[in-house]
Design a protein around this motif. Structure first.
Motif, PDB file in Angstrom:
ATOM      1  N   MET A 196      60.230 -37.248  64.632  1.00 23.07           N
ATOM      2  CA  MET A 196      59.459 -37.465  63.395  1.00 23.07           C
ATOM      3  C   MET A 196      58.023 -36.540  63.528  1.00 23.07           C
ATOM      4  N   PRO A 197      57.642 -36.296  62.295  1.00 20.02           N
ATOM      5  CA  PRO A 197      56.246 -35.419  62.483  1.00 20.02           C
ATOM      6  C   PRO A 197      55.203 -36.236  62.898  1.00 20.02           C
ATOM      7  N   LEU A 198      54.152 -35.524  63.670  1.00 24.54           N
ATOM      8  CA  LEU A 198      52.876 -36.408  64.282  1.00 24.54           C
ATOM      9  C   LEU A 198      52.229 -37.094  62.916  1.00 24.54           C
ATOM     10  N   PRO A 199      51.476 -38.027  63.138  1.00 25.79           N
ATOM     11  CA  PRO A 199      50.813 -38.580  62.046  1.00 25.79           C
ATOM     12  C   PRO A 199      49.847 -37.716  61.481  1.00 25.79           C
ATOM     13  N   PHE A 200      49.727 -37.653  60.031  1.00 28.82           N
ATOM     14  CA  PHE A 200      48.774 -36.904  59.449  1.00 28.82           C
ATOM     15  C   PHE A 200      47.999 -37.731  58.276  1.00 28.82           C
ATOM     16  N   ASP A 201      46.832 -37.411  57.971  1.00 33.46           N
ATOM     17  CA  ASP A 201      45.946 -38.187  57.121  1.00 33.46           C
ATOM     18  C   ASP A 201      45.746 -37.567  55.933  1.00 33.46           C
ATOM     19  N   LEU A 202      46.514 -38.227  54.753  1.00 34.36           N
ATOM     20  CA  LEU A 202      46.487 -37.505  53.485  1.00 34.36           C
ATOM     21  C   LEU A 202      45.267 -37.744  52.410  1.00 34.36           C
ATOM     22  N   SER A 203      44.306 -38.622  53.049  1.00 38.14           N
ATOM     23  CA  SER A 203      43.420 -39.095  52.313  1.00 38.14           C
ATOM     24  C   SER A 203      42.673 -37.906  51.196  1.00 38.14           C
ATOM     25  N   LEU A 204      42.142 -36.889  52.137  1.00 36.52           N
ATOM     26  CA  LEU A 204      41.578 -35.888  51.566  1.00 36.52           C
ATOM     27  C   LEU A 204      42.266 -34.561  52.080  1.00 36.52           C
ATOM     28  N   TYR A 205      42.957 -34.005  51.038  1.00 35.91           N
ATOM     29  CA  TYR A 205      43.848 -32.635  51.427  1.00 35.91           C
ATOM     30  C   TYR A 205      43.250 -31.670  50.866  1.00 35.91           C
ATOM     31  N   LEU A 206      43.183 -30.522  51.499  1.00 36.44           N
ATOM     32  CA  LEU A 206      42.425 -29.339  50.786  1.00 36.44           C
ATOM     33  C   LEU A 206      43.433 -28.119  50.704  1.00 36.44           C
ATOM     34  N   VAL A 207      43.630 -27.636  49.582  1.00 33.37           N
ATOM     35  CA  VAL A 207      44.817 -26.546  49.208  1.00 33.37           C
ATOM     36  C   VAL A 207      43.735 -25.272  48.986  1.00 33.37           C
ATOM     37  N   THR A 208      43.926 -24.389  49.961  1.00 36.55           N
ATOM     38  CA  THR A 208      43.146 -23.248  49.745  1.00 36.55           C
ATOM     39  C   THR A 208      43.468 -22.204  48.450  1.00 36.55           C
ATOM     40  N   ASP A 209      42.493 -21.457  48.044  1.00 38.02           N
ATOM     41  CA  ASP A 209      42.739 -20.535  47.104  1.00 38.02           C
ATOM     42  C   ASP A 209      42.025 -19.171  47.364  1.00 38.02           C
ATOM     43  N   PRO A 210      42.930 -18.279  47.546  1.00 40.69           N
ATOM     44  CA  PRO A 210      42.084 -16.864  48.040  1.00 40.69           C
ATOM     45  C   PRO A 210      40.995 -16.352  47.143  1.00 40.69           C
ATOM     46  N   ARG A 211      41.157 -16.536  46.109  1.00 40.62           N
ATOM     47  CA  ARG A 211      40.034 -16.053  44.933  1.00 40.62           C
ATOM     48  C   ARG A 211      38.760 -16.885  45.192  1.00 40.62           C
ATOM     49  N   LEU A 212      38.847 -18.305  45.310  1.00 40.20           N
ATOM     50  CA  LEU A 212      37.632 -19.119  45.415  1.00 40.20           C
ATOM     51  C   LEU A 212      36.945 -18.990  46.880  1.00 40.20           C
ATOM     52  N   VAL A 213      37.756 -18.552  47.842  1.00 34.76           N
ATOM     53  CA  VAL A 213      37.079 -18.538  49.201  1.00 34.76           C
ATOM     54  C   VAL A 213      36.775 -17.213  49.599  1.00 34.76           C
ATOM     55  N   ALA A 214      37.099 -16.282  48.764  1.00 33.80           N
ATOM     56  CA  ALA A 214      36.859 -14.861  49.243  1.00 33.80           C
ATOM     57  C   ALA A 214      35.367 -14.507  49.595  1.00 33.80           C
ATOM     58  N   ALA A 215      34.325 -15.049  48.669  1.00 34.72           N
ATOM     59  CA  ALA A 215      33.044 -14.827  49.083  1.00 34.72           C
ATOM     60  C   ALA A 215      32.488 -15.431  50.348  1.00 34.72           C
ATOM     61  N   ARG A 216      33.055 -16.542  50.722  1.00 35.07           N
ATOM     62  CA  ARG A 216      32.412 -17.302  51.720  1.00 35.07           C
ATOM     63  C   ARG A 216      33.429 -16.952  52.960  1.00 35.07           C
ATOM     64  N   GLY A 217      34.642 -16.805  52.579  1.00 33.71           N
ATOM     65  CA  GLY A 217      35.772 -16.703  53.866  1.00 33.71           C
ATOM     66  C   GLY A 217      36.631 -17.719  53.930  1.00 33.71           C
ATOM     67  N   LEU A 218      37.680 -17.599  54.339  1.00 34.62           N
ATOM     68  CA  LEU A 218      38.796 -18.627  54.201  1.00 34.62           C
ATOM     69  C   LEU A 218      38.524 -19.516  55.531  1.00 34.62           C
ATOM     70  N   LEU A 219      38.161 -19.021  56.852  1.00 31.95           N
ATOM     71  CA  LEU A 219      37.974 -19.766  57.866  1.00 31.95           C
ATOM     72  C   LEU A 219      36.470 -20.692  57.559  1.00 31.95           C
ATOM     73  N   ALA A 220      35.509 -20.092  57.210  1.00 27.36           N
ATOM     74  CA  ALA A 220      34.076 -20.699  56.971  1.00 27.36           C
ATOM     75  C   ALA A 220      34.466 -21.899  55.982  1.00 27.36           C
ATOM     76  N   THR A 221      35.254 -21.684  54.893  1.00 24.60           N
ATOM     77  CA  THR A 221      35.463 -22.598  54.026  1.00 24.60           C
ATOM     78  C   THR A 221      36.165 -23.693  54.382  1.00 24.60           C
ATOM     79  N   VAL A 222      37.168 -23.501  55.169  1.00 22.81           N
ATOM     80  CA  VAL A 222      37.914 -24.544  55.994  1.00 22.81           C
ATOM     81  C   VAL A 222      37.031 -25.393  56.873  1.00 22.81           C
ATOM     82  N   GLU A 223      36.325 -24.463  57.802  1.00 21.69           N
ATOM     83  CA  GLU A 223      35.695 -25.234  58.988  1.00 21.69           C
ATOM     84  C   GLU A 223      34.610 -26.122  58.127  1.00 21.69           C
ATOM     85  N   ALA A 224      33.836 -25.901  56.931  1.00 22.65           N
ATOM     86  CA  ALA A 224      32.999 -26.606  56.447  1.00 22.65           C
ATOM     87  C   ALA A 224      33.699 -27.880  55.829  1.00 22.65           C
ATOM     88  N   ALA A 225      34.754 -27.620  55.308  1.00 24.27           N
ATOM     89  CA  ALA A 225      35.329 -28.919  54.425  1.00 24.27           C
ATOM     90  C   ALA A 225      36.044 -29.882  55.594  1.00 24.27           C
TER      91      ALA A 225
END
Length: 216
Positions: free
Chosen positions: A1-30
């Motif tokens: 069985m997979p490990l437990p995961f919390d679906l409450s707030l699920y982020l899907v990345t978009d390369p165009r929208l994160v381009a200026a800030r950067g993928l890692l910086a956007t995800v870290e803040a989120a």
């Protein structure tokens, strides 16, 4: 069985929208704002680039206990040791994906209507992405909007965890939760926000309020 995961707030990345800030910086803040699952989605990226991005995200998310899901690409998920894969209706069959992923990874599937649900192979599926709830410009092939009513209709057909997706913002999140979703998945509401951490917090507050809990 997979490990437990919390679906409450699920982020899907978009390369165009994160381009200026950067993928890692956007995800870290989120994640600081309350995101519990991150899906890496970049339809235009080649496999090697996706694997490198996935490994960088994995290094960021593992210490925080946040699941990393790869959109469509089972091979990338395995190569990067991601936590799972999310499949669309035209991707690999869930049973085949499960055979490659093994029992310990998360497997999600997109469903856009009760009819599509009825026709879907749910072998080994751990959760469903239901939508688009509202018309969205971040995924050209997302299909017709189903509204919160569509989420409620699919909720009545299954006990699998559901996450609503498609055009969801803080104003709509509560309605989707009240329709029976276990969580909401967002793209532009966080990736396109001036402050991803604050945007995630606002979404979490709306989700908590819809569940009758005090806002986080």
């Amino acid at each position: 069985m997979p490990l437990p995961f919390d679906l409450s707030l699920y982020l899907v990345t978009d390369p165009r929208l994160v381009a200026a800030r950067g993928l890692l910086a956007t995800v870290e803040a989120a994640v600081k704002g309350g995101v519990g699952v991150v899906q890496l989605r970049d339809p235009q990226a080649h496999g090697r680039v996706l694997v490198e991005q996935a490994r960088a995200l994995k290094a960021l998310l593992v210490p925080l206990g946040i699941a990393l899901i790869i959109n469509d690409r089972v091979d990338v998920a395995v190569a990067a040791d991601a936590d799972g894969v999310h499949l669309g209706q035209d991707d690999m069959a869930p049973a085949d994906a499960r055979a490659l992923l093994g029992p310990g990874r998360i497997l999600g599937l997109s469903v856009g209507s009760p009819a599509e649900f009825a026709a879907s192979d749910l072998s080994g599926v751990d959760y469903l992405g239901v939508g688009p709830v509202k018309a969205t410009g971040t995924k050209a092939d997302a299909g017709s909007a189903i509204g919160a009513e569509g989420v409620a209709a699919i909720r009545g057909l299954t006990r699998l965890p559901l996450v609503g997706i498609g055009g969801i913002d803080a104003a709509l999140a509560g309605e989707v939760i009240r329709a029976g979703a276990d969580g909401v998945a967002v793209v532009s509401a966080i990736c396109g926000a001036p402050d991803p951490q604050a945007a995630a917090r606002a979404l979490k507050a709306a989700i908590a309020a819809a569940r009758g809990a005090a806002p986080l």
